[in-house]
Write a protein that holds these residues in place. Structure first.
Motif, PDB file in Angstrom:
ATOM      1  N   UNK A 260       0.624  -1.307  -0.004  1.00 47.67           N
ATOM      2  CA  UNK A 260      -0.015  -0.077   0.128  1.00 47.67           C
ATOM      3  C   UNK A 260       1.008   1.286  -0.001  1.00 47.67           C
ATOM      4  N   UNK A 261       1.888   1.226   0.722  1.00 45.94           N
ATOM      5  CA  UNK A 261       2.810   2.401   0.775  1.00 45.94           C
ATOM      6  C   UNK A 261       3.651   2.729  -0.490  1.00 45.94           C
ATOM      7  N   UNK A 262       3.803   1.725  -1.323  1.00 44.77           N
ATOM      8  CA  UNK A 262       4.693   1.680  -2.526  1.00 44.77           C
ATOM      9  C   UNK A 262       3.690   2.464  -3.709  1.00 44.77           C
ATOM     10  N   UNK A 263       2.230   2.384  -3.578  1.00 43.19           N
ATOM     11  CA  UNK A 263       1.474   2.849  -4.399  1.00 43.19           C
ATOM     12  C   UNK A 263       1.494   4.405  -4.736  1.00 43.19           C
ATOM     13  N   UNK A 264       1.905   4.541  -6.251  1.00 43.12           N
ATOM     14  CA  UNK A 264       1.759   5.974  -6.717  1.00 43.12           C
ATOM     15  C   UNK A 264       1.196   6.153  -8.123  1.00 43.12           C
ATOM     16  N   UNK A 265       1.182   7.117  -8.868  1.00 42.24           N
ATOM     17  CA  UNK A 265       0.729   7.149 -10.179  1.00 42.24           C
ATOM     18  C   UNK A 265       1.130   6.268 -11.133  1.00 42.24           C
ATOM     19  N   UNK A 266       2.307   5.220 -11.034  1.00 40.16           N
ATOM     20  CA  UNK A 266       2.738   4.442 -11.864  1.00 40.16           C
ATOM     21  C   UNK A 266       2.073   3.105 -11.735  1.00 40.16           C
TER      22      UNK A 266
END
Length: 358
Positions: A260-266
């Protein structure tokens, strides 16, 4: 909308005890799909004389994601409950269709071709290595037949249960974790699903979940966007043994928290890689995914007869997916749906109940 009638016991389907998964099949409407055209959504009202009724909804994921399907039901509810003398209009100004926003998104030109190529490879895999007759067909992939010994069960976690599990993870973790309601409840379900299976502790474990990309894209997509705006995140680096030990729940929470922490626009750009990973899943793998969300507010739906007694996601009967929804009482709890073989479900229920006593 189709209308049908059943003499089944609706209280069993809406209750808290396991029942055969196949009993849900008559409640699920079929989408009208051909090679060249497909319905976006189908509805069916199933009447249970002197008991109640069920509204079945089947949505095409090529057009609607879960949030949009729920949004549509809420718009329908608004329209149905509008005062006849001062009739409300549907809030068209809050609906954003695909063609109004795609030009503003920063999406690489070649991602569509990559997704189509990976999808073509998947079609070949499902066809036993044969070239698909019509790779552009809109027909859905065939679903495997469900064994009669597969049963459904819904776990009701209260807000107090979730807080107790959260505090346990805080005490046991050497690092700070993102202990949202989703992370806590998914990690709990994941851990005990793997333990309930038993078997080879060295078997590979995969797990992931769908991701609403609306707020992650650049620029962000309005939260009321009406269409399909989901991607997914997926991990397959651990074995069952990791989850079977005393620290299995903590290990699951740590990994899900990191995802979850790694989620971003990519995340939306990773779909080709996720599709490419499925044909190479190791034999004997156990893969757990999630349908639904605690944020959809499905129990807030009320067409004039009160809120639903039970929301069930029929599609989790395939594989080892689970479903999630907010608790019916609206007090911060979570409902988790499972579909497993009867002996596995019996083991799972015992494990889930024991896990709340620690």
């Amino acid at each position: 909308m189709e209308v049908a009638e059943s003499n089944a016991d609706i209280s069993r389907l809406a209750g808290n005890k396991p029942f055969p998964t196949a009993e849900l099949h008559p409640l699920v409407p079929e989408l009208q799909v051909t090679d060249d055209s497909a319905s976006a959504v189908s509805f069916q009202a199933m009447l249970f004389p002197n008991q109640g009724f069920c509204v079945g909804v089947t949505a095409h994921h090529g057009v609607l994601d879960g949030k949009t399907a729920t949004m549509f039901l809420k718009l329908w509810e608004t329209h149905a409950n509008a005062n006849t003398t001062k009739r409300q209009t549907l809030p068209h100004h809050r609906i954003y269709f695909l063609f109004t926003i795609v030009r503003s998104l920063k999406i690489p030109n070649n991602i569509e071709a990559k997704i189509l190529n990976e999808w073509y490879s998947l079609l070949k895999m499902f066809s036993g290595g044969k070239e698909p007759d019509n790779p552009k067909s809109l027909k859905l992939l065939p679903s495997p037949e469900i064994s009669p010994d597969v049963v459904r069960f819904t776990l009701n976690l209260t807000r107090e249960d979730i807080q107790m599990l959260r505090e346990r993870l805080k005490r046991e973790s050497p690092k700070e974790l993102r202990l949202s309601t989703f992370v806590v409840t998914y990690s709990y379900a994941l851990t005990y699903l793997i333990r309930a299976r038993g078997g080879d502790p060295s078997r590979p474990i995969g797990y992931g979940f769908a991701v609403d990309c609306r707020s992650l894209l650049d620029p962000p997509v309005p939260s009321s966007y009406f269409g399909n705006c989901v991607s997914a995140t997926f991990k397959m680096e651990l074995t069952a043994e990791t989850f079977m030990g005393e620290e299995g729940f903590l290990a699951a929470a740590s990994d899900v928290s990191d995802l979850v922490e790694e989620l971003d626009g990519t995340v939306a750009l990773k779909l080709p890689d996720i599709l490419a990973s499925f044909p190479i899943l190791p034999p004997g793998s156990q893969v757990v995914s999630v349908a639904g969300s605690t944020r959809f507010g499905v129990y807030g739906l009320d067409f004039g007869w009160g809120r639903p007694e039970r929301i069930l996601v029929a599609s989790i009967e395939q594989g080892e997916a689970i479903s999630m929804a907010e608790g019916r009482d609206g007090n911060g709890g979570v409902e988790i749906g499972f579909s497993l073989k009867k002996h596995e479900m019996e083991a799972l229920i015992d494990l889930l109940n024991d896990g709340l006593k620690k």
